[in-house]
Write a protein that holds these residues in place. Structure first.
Motif, mmCIF file in Angstrom:
data_model
loop_
_atom_site.group_PDB
_atom_site.id
_atom_site.type_symbol
_atom_site.label_atom_id
_atom_site.label_comp_id
_atom_site.label_asym_id
_atom_site.label_seq_id
_atom_site.Cartn_x
_atom_site.Cartn_y
_atom_site.Cartn_z
ATOM 1 N N LEU A 1 12.006 5.481 0.864
ATOM 2 C CA LEU A 1 10.753 4.835 0.476
ATOM 3 C C LEU A 1 9.794 5.794 -0.226
ATOM 4 N N ARG A 2 10.189 7.046 -0.307
ATOM 5 C CA ARG A 2 9.387 8.012 -1.056
ATOM 6 C C ARG A 2 9.982 8.130 -2.451
ATOM 7 N N PHE A 3 9.137 8.179 -3.448
ATOM 8 C CA PHE A 3 9.692 8.181 -4.797
ATOM 9 C C PHE A 3 8.779 8.900 -5.784
ATOM 10 N N ARG A 4 9.365 9.206 -6.919
ATOM 11 C CA ARG A 4 8.627 9.745 -8.062
ATOM 12 C C ARG A 4 9.223 9.105 -9.306
ATOM 13 N N VAL A 5 8.410 8.312 -9.991
ATOM 14 C CA VAL A 5 8.890 7.638 -11.199
ATOM 15 C C VAL A 5 9.124 8.685 -12.283
ATOM 16 N N LEU A 6 10.310 8.655 -12.859
ATOM 17 C CA LEU A 6 10.672 9.645 -13.871
ATOM 18 C C LEU A 6 9.990 9.339 -15.202
ATOM 19 N N LYS A 7 9.485 10.379 -15.839
ATOM 20 C CA LYS A 7 8.779 10.194 -17.107
ATOM 21 C C LYS A 7 9.734 9.869 -18.250
ATOM 22 N N GLU A 8 10.942 10.375 -18.145
ATOM 23 C CA GLU A 8 11.940 10.128 -19.180
ATOM 24 C C GLU A 8 13.094 9.313 -18.600
ATOM 25 N N VAL A 9 13.836 8.668 -19.476
ATOM 26 C CA VAL A 9 14.996 7.890 -19.040
ATOM 27 C C VAL A 9 16.007 8.822 -18.375
ATOM 28 N N ARG B 1 -4.441 5.322 4.795
ATOM 29 C CA ARG B 1 -3.519 5.430 5.932
ATOM 30 C C ARG B 1 -2.076 5.318 5.458
ATOM 31 N N ALA B 2 -1.849 4.490 4.459
ATOM 32 C CA ALA B 2 -0.500 4.372 3.905
ATOM 33 C C ALA B 2 -0.059 5.698 3.291
ATOM 34 N N ARG B 3 -0.982 6.378 2.639
ATOM 35 C CA ARG B 3 -0.651 7.679 2.038
ATOM 36 C C ARG B 3 -0.256 8.680 3.127
ATOM 37 N N ASN B 4 -0.977 8.662 4.236
ATOM 38 C CA ASN B 4 -0.621 9.540 5.358
ATOM 39 C C ASN B 4 0.743 9.165 5.925
ATOM 40 N N TRP B 5 0.986 7.863 6.028
ATOM 41 C CA TRP B 5 2.259 7.399 6.591
ATOM 42 C C TRP B 5 3.432 7.827 5.717
ATOM 43 N N ALA C 1 0.827 -1.209 0.000
ATOM 44 C CA ALA C 1 0.000 0.000 0.000
ATOM 45 C C ALA C 1 0.861 1.259 0.000
ATOM 46 N N ALA C 2 1.995 1.206 0.721
ATOM 47 C CA ALA C 2 2.882 2.367 0.807
ATOM 48 C C ALA C 2 3.526 2.692 -0.533
ATOM 49 N N VAL C 3 3.599 1.705 -1.419
ATOM 50 C CA VAL C 3 4.114 1.933 -2.771
ATOM 51 C C VAL C 3 2.972 2.339 -3.699
ATOM 52 N N LEU C 4 1.878 1.602 -3.609
ATOM 53 C CA LEU C 4 0.735 1.841 -4.490
ATOM 54 C C LEU C 4 0.198 3.262 -4.354
ATOM 55 N N CYS C 5 0.149 3.776 -3.137
ATOM 56 C CA CYS C 5 -0.424 5.111 -2.918
ATOM 57 C C CYS C 5 0.408 6.209 -3.564
ATOM 58 N N GLN C 6 1.663 5.901 -3.906
ATOM 59 C CA GLN C 6 2.522 6.903 -4.537
ATOM 60 C C GLN C 6 2.448 6.851 -6.062
#
Length: 531
Positions: free
Chosen positions: A433-441, A420-424, A380-385
């Protein structure tokens, strides 16, 4: 047998009807460390009732106690100077810093009391101030004053400095300055106690000499006498309390003697407990080292706090950390739930029975009839991001086998856990454990890949294009690929993170890659290999 059930069994040998008390001095924010006694009291109540007895649990607000220290956050900034003058006054008579609340007590206790129902805690709430002001304690105050000499002898057995001969077990509220900690009672007649406002080590007295009518609640019994008087008044037969009261010569020892010899009452069955610390530091309302029940509900289900308390014995030290250790707490609870429904084996029958009982005590209500499908909190902690769209989240959970043919209840519980995972993640997750998938390589990051890492990514891309993987299967497959090409799995994990995030670390790989669009991942890995 769980220790809660042992207490219940011991109580039922004494009788069929019981009152289990708990309470706290309202000295600031009431945190999860304060929850020990009221949760234990509720657990004992349940166990007594399940065994055929009758039980009532109560929570007593010691709101007539004096403020000894200015609590956080009132000890900060302009509040600190304003509240200094209230040191030594009863909490109930101190104004709230927020006009939305009636007074200091409501400001600090309302959210705690209101949250108890969410945690399945069924208690009757009492106010010490209301009890004194209603006159309900008058008869017991009189008894204590009549037997002041005998009480003094009991207390002096445990004191290095004896109490003076004119000592009385009563703290009057000064009619001039309103303080209760600064007065010394020296005589009494009828319903009136004479006192002088002399001051104490944390608050000055005003020098006033006056009279206090205890039948009108113009004062209270001193703590070591009030506690046994309260047992008598409320018919308490059992009480959990902090280990400091349980030491030899402590409040419970003296209270037991005073209860028997002065109030003709047998002391309640004692259940001492160890403190709860916060990230290794003792929780403290005055220092602001707190974590409240509403804060808990932002990131964790109420069952988890009950599990945290009941999974081990009352005198075992407990430390709460809302960071990574919370994930382990979620995993443990989900595990014992599977054991309860016989979906997970436990080698030792005794341990299996213990797990099942802990699960029952952890629930806010009766056990569910059917097994529950849980969304793993780590997933859930990954999915919510990745998605804010709950329908999309449900599609990912079902397509990846996290939820199999979920019921409406399964989906509802999964979405609650996702929120709750999103709040955590936003408040307590470590940065990795916080991330942002990059749109470009991420070109610069990908150029750091070795040939072996590229080979591993290429194989992983081919595997993903040929079949679906659950998060666990994918995690294991990455290990296998690494070993097959003589590359440490950790190096292949780094390659995955570099290709998707532009950095060398991130959430658990199986969960992370599983929540992303498969075609996107395959394309990104191949682009990274061919760069």
């Amino acid at each position: 047998m769980h220790w809660i059930d042992r207490v219940a069994r011991a109580l039922l040998k004494r009788g069929k009807k019981h009152v289990i008390a708990s309470g706290i001095s309202i000295s600031g924010h009431i945190h999860v460390g304060h929850s020990n006694d009221v949760f234990i009291a509720d657990g004992i109540r349940r166990a007594v009732e399940e065994s055929g007895g009758k039980a009532t649990a109560l929570w007593y607000a010691d709101d007539y106690d004096p403020m000894r220290r200015i609590p956080w956050p009132l000890n900060q900034g302009e509040h600190a100077e304003r509240y200094r003058k209230y040191l030594g006054m009863p909490y109930i008579d101190i104004p709230s810093p927020d006009p939305e609340y009636e007074n200091f007590v409501e400001y600090f206790s309302k959210s705690f009391v209101d949250s108890l129902r969410d945690f399945g805690v069924k208690v009757k709430v009492y106010s010490g101030a209301k009890i004194y002001r209603s006159g309900k304690m008058s008869r017991l105050v009189k008894t204590a004053l009549e037997n002041a000499g005998e009480i003094r002898k009991i207390l002096n057995r445990y004191r290095s400095t004896p109490l003076p001969d004119d000592w009385l077990p009563y703290d009057a509220i000064c009619e001039k300055c309103g303080k209760i900690a600064t007065t010394k009672a020296f005589a009494w007649d009828g319903s009136v106690v004479k006192y002088r406002c002399e001051g104490c080590d944390y608050a000055p007295g005003c020098g006033h000499e006056g009279e206090s009518d205890y039948t009108n609640g113009e004062g209270k019994l001193t703590w070591r006498v009030e506690w046994p008087a309260r047992w008598k008044l409320l018919g308490v037969t059992c009480e959990p309390f902090g280990k400091d009261h349980a030491v030899a010569g402590g409040s419970y020892d003296t209270g037991r003697s005073i209860a028997k010899r002065i109030f003709n009452y047998d002391a309640p069955y004692p259940v001492p407990y160890e403190w709860v610390s916060f990230r290794g530091d003792r929780m403290s309302s005055s220092r602001g080292v707190v974590f409240t029940l509403p804060q808990w509900l932002e990131i964790a289900e109420p069952e988890l706090l009950r599990y945290f308390i009941f999974r081990s014995k009352s005198m075992k030290a407990k430390d709460f950390d809302p960071g990574l250790p919370l994930l382990d707490l979620y995993d443990e609870f989900d595990m014992i739930e599977q054991v309860y429904f016989d979906r997970r084996d436990v080698a030792e029958p005794k341990r299996k029975k213990q797990y099942k009982r802990i699960y029952e005590l952890s629930l806010v209500g009766p056990p569910p009839i059917r097994p529950v499908q849980r969304l793993p909190f780590r997933f859930a902690a990954v999915l919510c991001q990745v998605t804010q769209d709950e329908q999309h989240a449900i599609e990912i959970m079902t397509s990846k086998g996290i939820l199999a043919k979920p019921s409406g209840r399964d989906i509802r519980l999964a979405l609650i856990r996702l929120r709750r995972a999103r709040n955590w993640v936003s408040k307590y997750a470590p940065e990795r454990l916080r991330f942002r998938v990059l749109k470009e390589v991420p070109v610069e990051a990908v150029r750091r890949l070795t040939e072996k890492q590229k080979e591993g990514l290429a194989r992983l891309a081919d595997d993903l294009s040929s079949r679906d993987y659950t998060p666990v299967e994918l995690h294991n497959r990455i290990y296998e690929i690494g070993k097959s090409i003589e590359l440490k799995p950790s190096e292949l994990f780094k390659a995955v993170y570099l290709a998707l995030l532009g950095r060398e670390s991130g959430p658990r790989v199986g969960n992370f890659v599983s929540v992303l669009d498969r075609e996107f991942v395959i394309g990104r890995f191949r682009d990274a290999v061919n760069l």
